[in-house]
Design a protein around this motif. Structure first.
Motif, mmCIF file in Angstrom:
data_model
loop_
_atom_site.group_PDB
_atom_site.id
_atom_site.type_symbol
_atom_site.label_atom_id
_atom_site.label_comp_id
_atom_site.label_asym_id
_atom_site.label_seq_id
_atom_site.Cartn_x
_atom_site.Cartn_y
_atom_site.Cartn_z
ATOM 1 N N VAL A 148 -48.684 36.222 -50.369
ATOM 2 C CA VAL A 148 -47.876 35.184 -50.039
ATOM 3 C C VAL A 148 -47.081 35.542 -48.291
ATOM 4 N N ARG A 149 -47.123 36.179 -48.586
ATOM 5 C CA ARG A 149 -46.351 36.995 -46.794
ATOM 6 C C ARG A 149 -47.506 36.156 -44.918
ATOM 7 N N GLU A 150 -48.760 36.987 -45.722
ATOM 8 C CA GLU A 150 -49.740 36.494 -45.101
ATOM 9 C C GLU A 150 -50.420 35.398 -45.209
ATOM 10 N N GLY A 151 -50.078 34.614 -46.268
ATOM 11 C CA GLY A 151 -50.989 33.819 -46.802
ATOM 12 C C GLY A 151 -50.339 32.356 -46.405
ATOM 13 N N LEU A 152 -48.921 32.537 -45.583
ATOM 14 C CA LEU A 152 -48.300 32.015 -45.015
ATOM 15 C C LEU A 152 -48.411 31.346 -43.591
ATOM 16 N N GLN A 153 -48.801 33.167 -43.317
ATOM 17 C CA GLN A 153 -48.726 32.952 -41.510
ATOM 18 C C GLN A 153 -50.704 32.448 -41.256
ATOM 19 N N GLU A 154 -51.309 33.181 -42.250
ATOM 20 C CA GLU A 154 -52.587 32.038 -41.880
ATOM 21 C C GLU A 154 -52.131 30.222 -42.253
ATOM 22 N N LEU A 155 -51.674 30.182 -43.584
ATOM 23 C CA LEU A 155 -51.291 28.560 -43.305
ATOM 24 C C LEU A 155 -50.158 28.107 -41.592
ATOM 25 N N LYS A 156 -49.746 28.859 -41.023
ATOM 26 C CA LYS A 156 -49.167 28.333 -40.342
ATOM 27 C C LYS A 156 -50.442 28.200 -38.794
ATOM 28 N N TYR A 157 -50.622 29.208 -39.252
ATOM 29 C CA TYR A 157 -52.081 28.303 -37.915
ATOM 30 C C TYR A 157 -53.185 28.003 -38.132
ATOM 31 N N LEU A 158 -53.808 27.535 -39.559
ATOM 32 C CA LEU A 158 -54.319 26.176 -39.920
ATOM 33 C C LEU A 158 -53.607 25.065 -39.517
ATOM 34 N N VAL A 159 -52.347 25.082 -40.086
ATOM 35 C CA VAL A 159 -51.144 23.591 -39.223
ATOM 36 C C VAL A 159 -51.382 23.642 -37.402
ATOM 37 N N LEU A 160 -51.617 24.383 -36.750
ATOM 38 C CA LEU A 160 -51.597 24.389 -35.283
ATOM 39 C C LEU A 160 -53.027 24.335 -35.052
ATOM 40 N N SER A 161 -54.232 24.888 -35.630
ATOM 41 C CA SER A 161 -55.274 24.664 -34.758
ATOM 42 C C SER A 161 -56.389 23.518 -35.052
ATOM 43 N N SER A 162 -56.195 23.415 -36.693
ATOM 44 C CA SER A 162 -56.922 21.905 -36.759
ATOM 45 C C SER A 162 -55.753 20.708 -37.395
ATOM 46 N N ARG A 163 -55.157 20.557 -37.547
ATOM 47 C CA ARG A 163 -54.170 19.406 -37.564
ATOM 48 C C ARG A 163 -54.174 19.197 -39.149
ATOM 49 N N VAL A 164 -53.085 18.183 -39.234
ATOM 50 C CA VAL A 164 -53.200 17.530 -40.489
ATOM 51 C C VAL A 164 -54.044 16.928 -41.174
ATOM 52 N N ASP A 165 -54.907 16.461 -42.070
ATOM 53 C CA ASP A 165 -55.620 15.158 -41.775
ATOM 54 C C ASP A 165 -54.846 13.697 -42.201
ATOM 55 N N ALA A 166 -54.544 12.710 -41.274
ATOM 56 C CA ALA A 166 -54.173 11.611 -41.909
ATOM 57 C C ALA A 166 -54.976 10.938 -41.418
ATOM 58 N N ASP A 167 -54.448 9.340 -41.843
ATOM 59 C CA ASP A 167 -55.314 8.187 -41.951
ATOM 60 C C ASP A 167 -54.608 7.347 -40.204
ATOM 61 N N SER A 168 -55.315 6.338 -39.565
ATOM 62 C CA SER A 168 -54.637 5.514 -38.564
ATOM 63 C C SER A 168 -52.918 5.110 -38.625
ATOM 64 N N ASP A 169 -52.746 4.896 -40.133
ATOM 65 C CA ASP A 169 -50.724 5.208 -39.978
ATOM 66 C C ASP A 169 -50.620 6.500 -40.948
ATOM 67 N N GLY A 170 -50.923 7.716 -40.193
ATOM 68 C CA GLY A 170 -50.107 8.714 -40.634
ATOM 69 C C GLY A 170 -49.994 9.482 -41.842
ATOM 70 N N MET A 171 -50.840 8.524 -42.950
ATOM 71 C CA MET A 171 -50.502 8.789 -44.056
ATOM 72 C C MET A 171 -51.600 10.251 -44.577
ATOM 73 N N SER A 172 -50.876 11.249 -45.601
ATOM 74 C CA SER A 172 -52.425 11.847 -45.598
ATOM 75 C C SER A 172 -51.359 12.398 -47.501
ATOM 76 N N ALA A 173 -52.439 13.042 -48.009
ATOM 77 C CA ALA A 173 -52.486 13.138 -49.407
ATOM 78 C C ALA A 173 -51.540 14.496 -49.768
ATOM 79 N N TYR A 174 -51.663 15.260 -49.067
ATOM 80 C CA TYR A 174 -50.651 16.080 -48.883
ATOM 81 C C TYR A 174 -49.713 17.261 -48.025
ATOM 82 N N ARG A 175 -49.865 16.393 -46.602
ATOM 83 C CA ARG A 175 -48.807 16.456 -46.202
ATOM 84 C C ARG A 175 -47.078 16.723 -46.738
ATOM 85 N N ILE A 176 -46.812 16.264 -47.333
ATOM 86 C CA ILE A 176 -45.227 16.589 -48.260
ATOM 87 C C ILE A 176 -45.297 17.672 -48.692
ATOM 88 N N TYR A 177 -46.424 17.859 -49.365
ATOM 89 C CA TYR A 177 -46.616 19.573 -49.784
ATOM 90 C C TYR A 177 -46.603 20.452 -49.165
#
Length: 377
Positions: free
Chosen positions: A104-133
């Motif tokens: 979990v600890r290493e996975g959380l660090q990787e998840l944070k890095y993916l947020v920084l490097s690839s950003r969350v996919d969203a439509d033009s209104d900013g809506m994403s299916a998994y951002r809230i999770y």
């Protein structure tokens, strides 16, 4: 059945008229007005092409005499999400599959890095299916029962209800995306529920005194002494800050708005917002807003270190962070449009810490550096 009959009769009439027209064209006979001008008509033989022009819609019906099935209109393809045929991003796949080997600890660090490097996919209104999770995971928020939220709603108006109503109608009033998705009623319900939650945390239950007869009865029973549990340091600090906090302050409505916009239910937004104001920035909801004013002083100090020339220029004009950066510090830049970009900024802040909002405000000033230095006012 009536609709089916209409469609069938329309196709039969279309096929019949096509056969009649094809027969007339094969005979080469047409009717046209007489050239004498007396209004009479005469049959004139005309040369016609071997193939007759026709529309593409009934071409198959005319050639084969079969009925054309009516096709339903296709639904537009989804821009985001994880439906069949939609390629998942690396961040979404990692979020769904979880950390490899349960680390979990290493996975959380990787998840944070993916947020920084690839950003969350969203439509033009900013809506994403998994951002809230993603937000719920990054802030480590447990699940909240819907009945608990409904119980707070059914308690009615909180002591801060009038203050809430004075602010909700002004929440992102010029943002059409927010107004189209979030209603004022949902804002009132969520803020009122949080006010009740903060009110309950301030009211400590009084301990009931133990009677002398009960003490005597407990002394006669051979029971081991109870060892009092040591409270955690972070929990005691957070509880003391919540006890000194107000149940509602101005600006909480704007800070609550992105949670409601991105969430798929009010319960999720309630869990996120209540945790955020009580654990991440409890100083922001105190009566004197001590946390906000400390953040403003940090903006001035960081700007002096990074851009001393710009800091001196603003100071010479009497512009300190308390005058121009108060809304940005209070709302984590949620007051600065556009709203879809605010959601991307919050992805980063929740991954690496909301305190980095101070650095982001300084970055905004640096991007406007030349414009600020050249402005006569």
């Amino acid at each position: 059945m009536r609709t089916l009959r209409k469609i069938r009769s329309h196709q039969v009439m279309t096929t019949s008229s096509a056969l009649i027209a094809q027969t007339q064209s094969a005979r080469g006979v047409a009717t046209r007005p007489s050239e004498a001008g007396d209004g009479s008509t005469q049959n004139v033989t005309l040369r016609t092409p071997t193939r007759r022009a026709r529309s593409n819609s009934d071409a198959a019906a005319r050639e084969t005499g079969l009925t054309v099935p009516v096709q339903a209109p296709r639904r537009p393809a989804r821009k985001t999400g994880s439906g069949i045929g939609v390629k998942r991003s690396m961040l979404e796949s990692y979020l769904r599959d979880g950390p490899p080997h349960g680390k979990v600890r290493e996975g959380l660090q990787e998840l944070k890095y993916l947020v920084l490097s690839s950003r969350v996919d969203a439509d033009s209104d900013g809506m994403s299916a998994y951002r809230i999770y993603l937000w719920l995971i990054l802030l480590n928020i447990p699940a909240v029962r819907t009945d608990d939220y409904l119980a707070l709603i059914h308690r009615g108006r909180s002591p801060a209800y009038s203050k809430i109503r004075n602010d909700t109608f002004r929440t992102l009033a010029t943002d059409p995306l927010f107004k189209r998705r979030v209603t004022e009623a949902s804002l009132i319900r969520l803020l009122n529920a949080v006010a009740w939650k903060l009110h309950d945390s301030k009211v400590k239950p009084k301990s009931r005194p133990t009677s002398s007869r009960r003490r005597e009865r407990e002394s006669l029973v051979d029971t081991p002494p109870r060892i009092p549990e040591e409270p955690e340091e972070t929990g005691s600090v957070a509880s003391s800050l919540v006890a000194d906090s107000a149940i509602y302050v101005q600006g909480m409505n704007v800070l609550c708005a992105p949670f409601l916009y991105a969430a798929r239910s009010e319960v999720e937004a309630f869990a996120l917002f209540h945790y955020f104001v009580t654990k991440e920035c409890p100083g922001y909801i105190r009566g004197a807003m001590d946390g906000v004013h400390r953040g403003l002083r940090l903006v001035d100090r960081c700007l002096e270190i990074v851009e001393p020339k710009l800091a001196a220029h603003l100071s010479s004009k009497g512009l300190h962070a308390e005058l121009y950066a108060f809304p940005s510090v209070l709302t984590l830049c949620a007051c600065t449009p556009p709203l879809p970009e605010v959601l991307h900024l919050w992805d980063f802040l929740f991954a690496y810490g909301p305190h980095l909002n101070i650095i982001c405000i300084v970055a905004q000033l640096i991007r406007m550096r030349d414009t600020l230095l050249e402005s006569p006012r």
